[in-house]
Design an enzyme around this catalytic site. Structure first.
Site, mmCIF file in Angstrom:
data_model
loop_
_atom_site.group_PDB
_atom_site.id
_atom_site.type_symbol
_atom_site.label_atom_id
_atom_site.label_comp_id
_atom_site.label_asym_id
_atom_site.label_seq_id
_atom_site.Cartn_x
_atom_site.Cartn_y
_atom_site.Cartn_z
ATOM 1 N N ASN A 127 0.941 -1.130 0.086
ATOM 2 C CA ASN A 127 -0.097 -0.103 0.008
ATOM 3 C C ASN A 127 0.958 1.170 -0.053
ATOM 4 O OD1 ASN A 127 0.650 0.803 2.860
ATOM 5 N ND2 ASN A 127 -0.344 -1.140 3.344
ATOM 6 N N ASP A 162 -4.622 -9.596 13.099
ATOM 7 C CA ASP A 162 -4.956 -8.502 13.614
ATOM 8 C C ASP A 162 -3.938 -7.897 14.695
ATOM 9 O OD1 ASP A 162 -5.659 -6.065 14.595
ATOM 10 O OD2 ASP A 162 -7.668 -6.318 14.750
#
Ligand code: C5P
Length: 397
Positions: free
Chosen positions: A210, A306
Site C-alpha cells: 500500500n 490483526d
C-alpha cells in the site's frame, strides 16, 4: 520550525576541519527559535572565523577568558549559567582529553567545568586518534560523567583516510539536541511502534502493498524517544532513516510484523500501531516469477492476523494506541474501531490527506471524546500524541 523556541544553547567549537559544519548547526538552532551563544577555542578560529559564527548565530562570539565585554571578567560563569544545553561540535581529541580530566585552561573548557546544564560533545578527529586507547578511555570517562557523546560516524575523512571519527552531520546533532531538550514525559517507559506498509508476495518479484510511507510511524517513534522512552520500531519497507536512539526491527509481511511484535509485547508499556497492515496475504505465492504465458493467475487470499487486536486482547496488555486511515466518515468509523479493538486511544486521519505527505491532521478519540490536532508537520503531531498518551498513562495503568 520553532521546536527550540525559548531554548538557550551554548555552541562550542574546538579545532578541527569539521568546524565548517558548526555554521550549519548554528543556523538550524537559530531557525528553530533557539538563542545561540557561540564560544570558540583558539584552534577553532584557525578553521572558521568568529565573524562567520557571529553572522550565523546572530550574536557576538567569545573566544577568550579575559574578554572585556563581560563586566565581572568571569566569562566561564556568566556564559554557562543561563544555558539549557551546551553542545561542543566539533570536539577534538585534545578537548575530550581536557574535559575528561577536568582541565580548565581556556574559556570553553572552563565553562564546561563550571556548567550546571547538560553537555553533549560531537567528536571529530582522524580514525587513529579516535581508536587510540587514550581517546577511548576519555570517551568512557566522559560517558560515566554524564556527558552525551554524539557519534562519531564512519566514512571518508578530510585527511584522506577512512574510518570512525567523522563528525555527525549538522542535522543529526540538531536532532540530538532537540531530544536532549524535550520534556521527559515517557521516561522509563518501553514503547513499541509499528510503522510503514507491509508487503505480501505474490511471486518472487511481485506483491501486494500500500501507499504508506512510514513517515507518521517514524515520527511517533522519534517523539517517544525524545520523551525519554526506550523505543523499538517494527518497520515495514520504507526509505526512511532510523530516528536517533530508536531500535529498529525490519520486517516485510504482516505475519512477520505480528511475530516481531508478539515477541516483544511482554516487555512493552505502550504499544502504538501506526503501520498500514495488509488485510490479506497470498496463500498460493509462487517461488518463481509467474509467466504471462501461463494465463490468468489465480491469487488465493487469506486474512492476516490483526496485530493491534491481538496485543489489546492479551493478558496484562500494554496501553494500546491505534491509528485509523479512512477515506470518509472519519468520526463514526473511528469511535467504532476504537471500541471494536478494545483500545483506550485511537488517532484518525483521512488517508488521502496523510499518505506520503510530511504533514497531516489528526483527531484523537478516547473515553473523554475527540481532540482535534490541527494540520502540522508529522513530527509536531507525533509530539502532541506522545504528550496525550503521557497524560492518559497514570489513569490507564
Ligand atoms: O482495522 P484497521 O486496519 O483499519 O485498523 C487500523 C489499526 O489497526 C492501525 O493501528 C493498524 O496499525 C492496526 N492493524 C494491525 N494489524 C492489522 C490491521 C491493522 O495492527 N492486521
Amino acid at each position: 520550525m520553532t521546536e527550540l523556541a525559548g531554548k538557550r544553547i551554548l555552541l562550542g567549537l574546538t579545532g578541527g576541519i569539521a568546524a565548517y559544519k558548526a555554521g550549519e548547526l548554528a543556523r538550524l538552532f537559530v531557525r528553530s527559535g533557539a538563542d545561540v551563544q557561540v564560544v570558540m577555542t583558539r584552534a577553532a578560529c584557525g578553521f572558521v572565523t568568529p565573524a562567520t559564527m557571529q553572522a550565523l548565530s546572530g550574536k557576538p562570539v567569545y573566544t577568550d577568558m579575559w574578554d572585556g565585554r563581560i563586566p565581572n571578567n568571569m566569562g566561564h560563569i556568566e556564559l554557562s549559567r543561563d544555558r539549557d544545553l551546551i553542545v561542543v561540535a566539533p570536539a577534538s581529541a585534545d578537548f575530550m582529553a581536557k574535559l575528561a580530566n577536568g582541565l580548565a585552561d581556556d574559556l570553553l573548557s572552563a565553562l564546561c567545568l563550571a556548567r550546571r546544564s547538560p553537555l553533549a560533545v560531537a567528536p571529530a578527529m582522524n580514525v587513529e586518534m579516535w581508536n587510540h586507547p587514550a581517546t577511548q578511555r576519555n570517551a568512557a570517562q566522559l560517558r560515566a560523567d554524564g556527558v552525551a557523546i554524539l557519534g562519531p560516524a564512519s566514512g571518508d575523512q578530510a585527511c584522506g583516510e577512512t574510518g570512525m571519527g567523522r563528525m555527525l552531520e549538522a542535522a543529526e546533532i540538531y536532532a540530538e539536541a532537540v531530544r536532549a531538550l524535550s520534556p521527559k514525559v515517557l521516561e522509563g517507559k518501553r514503547v513499541l511502534v509499528t510503522a510503514g506498509p507491509t508487503y505480501e508476495p505474490i511471486d518472487t518479484v511481485r506483491g501486494i502493498t500500500n501507499q504508506s510511507s512510514g513517515k507518521m510511524g517514524y515520527a511517533v517513534a522519534q517523539a517517544a524517544a525524545e520523551a525519554g522512552a526506550q523505543v523499538t520500531l517494527v518497520s515495514g519497507r520504507t526509505a526512511l532513516p532510523t530516528p536517533a536512539a530508536v531500535e529498529r526491527v525490519d520486517v516485510v509481511t504482516a505475519r512477520e510484523m505480528h511475530d516481531a511484535v508478539m515477541a516483544r509485547v511482554k516487555r512493552t508499556d505502550v504499544f502504538i500501531a501506526v503501520a498500514a497492515v495488509a488485510d490479506y496475504h497470498v496463500v498460493n505465492a509462487r517461488g518463481q516469477k509467474i509467466k504471462r504465458s501461463a494465463g490468468n493467475p489465480k491469487i488465493e487470499l487469506a486474512p492476516n492476523p490483526d496485530i493491534l487486536g491481538a496485543v489489546a486482547a492479551g493478558k496484562s496488555a500494554p496501553f494500546c494506541v491505534g491509528f485509523a486511515a479512512e477515506t470518509e466518515n472519519l468520526k463514526a468509523y473511528a469511535q467504532d474501531k476504537r471500541h471494536q479493538k478494545g483500545i483506550p486511544l485511537l488517532a484518525a486521519n483521512l488517508a488521502q490527506e496523510a499518505f506520503g505527505r510530511d504533514d497531516n491532521a489528526l483527531t484523537l478519540f478516547d473515553d473523554a471524546g475527540e481532540h482535534v490536532l490541527a494540520r502540522a508537520p508529522k513530527i509536531v503531531l507525533a509530539r502532541q500524541l506522545v504528550a496525550h498518551i503521557a497524560r492518559m498513562l497514570p489513569k490507564a495503568r
